[in-house]
Design a protein around this motif. Structure first.
Motif, PDB file in Angstrom:
ATOM      1  N   UNK A  48       0.827  -1.212   0.000  1.00  0.00           N
ATOM      2  CA  UNK A  48       0.000   0.000   0.000  1.00  0.00           C
ATOM      3  C   UNK A  48       0.862   1.263   0.000  1.00  0.00           C
ATOM      4  N   UNK A  49       1.943   1.237   0.781  1.00  0.00           N
ATOM      5  CA  UNK A  49       2.847   2.395   0.822  1.00  0.00           C
ATOM      6  C   UNK A  49       3.513   2.586  -0.539  1.00  0.00           C
ATOM      7  N   UNK A  50       3.922   1.481  -1.173  1.00  0.00           N
ATOM      8  CA  UNK A  50       4.563   1.588  -2.487  1.00  0.00           C
ATOM      9  C   UNK A  50       3.623   2.225  -3.504  1.00  0.00           C
ATOM     10  N   UNK A  51       2.354   1.813  -3.497  1.00  0.00           N
ATOM     11  CA  UNK A  51       1.394   2.371  -4.448  1.00  0.00           C
ATOM     12  C   UNK A  51       1.129   3.845  -4.170  1.00  0.00           C
ATOM     13  N   UNK A  52       1.030   4.202  -2.882  1.00  0.00           N
ATOM     14  CA  UNK A  52       0.798   5.614  -2.540  1.00  0.00           C
ATOM     15  C   UNK A  52       1.995   6.487  -2.929  1.00  0.00           C
ATOM     16  N   UNK A  53       3.184   6.019  -2.657  1.00  0.00           N
ATOM     17  CA  UNK A  53       4.368   6.803  -3.026  1.00  0.00           C
ATOM     18  C   UNK A  53       4.486   6.918  -4.544  1.00  0.00           C
ATOM     19  N   UNK A  54       4.081   5.876  -5.257  1.00  0.00           N
ATOM     20  CA  UNK A  54       4.136   5.931  -6.722  1.00  0.00           C
ATOM     21  C   UNK A  54       3.176   6.992  -7.261  1.00  0.00           C
ATOM     22  N   UNK A  55       1.947   7.024  -6.725  1.00  0.00           N
ATOM     23  CA  UNK A  55       0.963   8.028  -7.169  1.00  0.00           C
ATOM     24  C   UNK A  55       1.434   9.440  -6.821  1.00  0.00           C
ATOM     25  N   UNK A  56       1.966   9.601  -5.608  1.00  0.00           N
ATOM     26  CA  UNK A  56       2.474  10.921  -5.218  1.00  0.00           C
ATOM     27  C   UNK A  56       3.639  11.353  -6.112  1.00  0.00           C
ATOM     28  N   UNK A  57       4.530  10.400  -6.403  1.00  0.00           N
ATOM     29  CA  UNK A  57       5.752  10.732  -7.158  1.00  0.00           C
ATOM     30  C   UNK A  57       5.474  10.979  -8.635  1.00  0.00           C
ATOM     31  N   UNK A  58       4.495  10.298  -9.195  1.00  0.00           N
ATOM     32  CA  UNK A  58       4.273  10.364 -10.651  1.00  0.00           C
ATOM     33  C   UNK A  58       3.085  11.222 -11.055  1.00  0.00           C
ATOM     34  N   UNK A  59       2.189  11.550 -10.135  1.00  0.00           N
ATOM     35  CA  UNK A  59       0.980  12.302 -10.516  1.00  0.00           C
ATOM     36  C   UNK A  59       0.823  13.566  -9.660  1.00  0.00           C
ATOM     37  N   UNK A  60       0.626  13.391  -8.365  1.00  0.00           N
ATOM     38  CA  UNK A  60       0.224  14.518  -7.508  1.00  0.00           C
ATOM     39  C   UNK A  60       1.309  15.588  -7.449  1.00  0.00           C
ATOM     40  N   UNK A  61       2.511  15.195  -7.081  1.00  0.00           N
ATOM     41  CA  UNK A  61       3.585  16.184  -6.917  1.00  0.00           C
ATOM     42  C   UNK A  61       4.041  16.787  -8.246  1.00  0.00           C
ATOM     43  N   UNK A  62       4.186  16.007  -9.340  1.00  0.00           N
ATOM     44  CA  UNK A  62       4.559  16.644 -10.615  1.00  0.00           C
ATOM     45  C   UNK A  62       3.542  17.665 -11.116  1.00  0.00           C
ATOM     46  N   UNK A  63       2.230  17.364 -10.985  1.00  0.00           N
ATOM     47  CA  UNK A  63       1.210  18.326 -11.413  1.00  0.00           C
ATOM     48  C   UNK A  63       1.268  19.585 -10.546  1.00  0.00           C
ATOM     49  N   UNK A  64       1.423  19.379  -9.234  1.00  0.00           N
ATOM     50  CA  UNK A  64       1.547  20.534  -8.327  1.00  0.00           C
ATOM     51  C   UNK A  64       2.768  21.371  -8.678  1.00  0.00           C
ATOM     52  N   UNK A  65       3.865  20.695  -9.007  1.00  0.00           N
ATOM     53  CA  UNK A  65       5.098  21.410  -9.331  1.00  0.00           C
ATOM     54  C   UNK A  65       4.931  22.245 -10.598  1.00  0.00           C
ATOM     55  N   UNK A  66       4.259  21.706 -11.615  1.00  0.00           N
ATOM     56  CA  UNK A  66       4.060  22.442 -12.866  1.00  0.00           C
ATOM     57  C   UNK A  66       3.245  23.720 -12.608  1.00  0.00           C
ATOM     58  N   UNK A  67       2.165  23.582 -11.832  1.00  0.00           N
ATOM     59  CA  UNK A  67       1.318  24.745 -11.554  1.00  0.00           C
ATOM     60  C   UNK A  67       2.100  25.814 -10.782  1.00  0.00           C
ATOM     61  N   UNK A  68       2.845  25.388  -9.760  1.00  0.00           N
ATOM     62  CA  UNK A  68       3.577  26.361  -8.948  1.00  0.00           C
ATOM     63  C   UNK A  68       4.737  26.990  -9.709  1.00  0.00           C
ATOM     64  N   UNK A  69       5.421  26.213 -10.545  1.00  0.00           N
ATOM     65  CA  UNK A  69       6.505  26.782 -11.354  1.00  0.00           C
ATOM     66  C   UNK A  69       5.954  27.819 -12.331  1.00  0.00           C
ATOM     67  N   UNK A  70       4.766  27.546 -12.905  1.00  0.00           N
ATOM     68  CA  UNK A  70       4.142  28.510 -13.816  1.00  0.00           C
ATOM     69  C   UNK A  70       3.860  29.824 -13.095  1.00  0.00           C
ATOM     70  N   UNK A  71       3.283  29.725 -11.897  1.00  0.00           N
ATOM     71  CA  UNK A  71       2.988  30.925 -11.120  1.00  0.00           C
ATOM     72  C   UNK A  71       4.295  31.629 -10.725  1.00  0.00           C
ATOM     73  N   UNK A  72       5.297  30.841 -10.338  1.00  0.00           N
ATOM     74  CA  UNK A  72       6.573  31.398  -9.867  1.00  0.00           C
ATOM     75  C   UNK A  72       7.276  32.186 -10.983  1.00  0.00           C
TER      76      UNK A  72
END
Length: 256
Positions: free
Chosen positions: A206-230
């Motif tokens: 379960x931890x592996x799947x959660x870290x995979x989703x965070x690493x490949x979807x949630x955090x990259x999308x968040x990073x793109x939005x924040x870098x655009x604003x920055x």
């Protein structure tokens, strides 16, 4: 004592420095402000309609931020390619890493490019924050962009940490075990947050799947939005140099 009204509370919020650092031109109470709110909206106008000429020049101050942005692009490109060879499951994850290393053509180069790019991104982002701090570029009116930069640094560290578990080897297992136990030490929210992060009480599939989703979807999308604003805000604020120091008053003997 007169009870506060909704309009009074709204006016008080608009006068705070936090609100003014985010919304420069206030509410749309005039036609000019309505136009400025629309034209300076990132999501309606990705490219600013008006920037200072000096912000378009390539200077040495772009190095650290530019290196961080280049590392981000490399990590996105190599990360997408790595996703073609990786399965976020306990029996397959470690085997995929070994196949990528010994079977896939240029797999070792691809994996090392992703890993060393991540290390360089963390170093460059931290150095970029130090340079901005020592240049006093966090001062008004750039407080909001400084906060965005701090959140970007945290997102970078979280990206590095969540990717640590994906190889599913002993080093990753114990590294995540120690990190999540440190999270548990936080008062009140530590234990529930650790349970949410791991999907249980121990590091498992379960931890592996959660870290995979965070690493490949949630955090990259968040990073793109924040870098655009920055980046958009850096252009609007006139570059990454700190605001000029106020000129000191002339001494009596210097007065004409």
């Amino acid at each position: 004592m007169k009870a506060p009204t909704a309009s009074g509370v709204s006016a008080w919020i608009r006068d705070t420095s936090v609100y003014r650092s985010i919304v420069r031109h206030g509410v749309a109470d005039t036609n000019l402000n309505r136009a400025l709110v629309v034209m300076e909206n990132l999501f309606l106008h990705v490219h600013p309609i008006k920037v200072r000429a000096k912000t378009l020049l390539t200077k040495h101050t772009y190095w650290l931020g530019g290196i961080t942005l280049a590392c981000t692009a490399i990590l996105y490109a190599t990360g997408i390619l790595l996703m073609f060879y990786y399965h976020p499951s306990v029996p397959q994850a470690y085997r995929d890493m070994k196949e990528l290393q010994f079977v896939v053509d240029d797999g070792l180069f691809l994996r090392n490019l992703h890993r060393w790019g991540a290390h360089l991104m963390v170093f460059a982002a931290f150095a970029h924050m130090l340079r901005v701090f020592y240049h006093r570029a966090y001062r008004p009116p750039r407080q909001f962009n400084w906060v965005v930069g701090v959140v970007l640094l945290l997102a970078t560290l979280l990206l590095s940490y969540t990717g640590y578990l994906l190889p599913w080897d002993q080093l990753a297992f114990w590294g995540v075990s120690v990190g999540t136990n440190m999270v548990r030490a936080a008062p009140w929210i530590g234990e529930p947050f650790r349970f949410l992060l791991l999907g249980g009480h121990v590091v498992s599939e379960n931890a592996l799947l959660r870290f995979y989703v965070l690493h490949c979807v949630v955090l990259p999308v968040t990073l793109i939005l924040l870098v655009s604003v920055h980046i958009w805000r850096v252009r609007k604020d006139g570059g990454v140099q700190g605001p000029p120091e106020p000129s000191a008053p002339l001494r009596e003997e210097e007065l004409p």
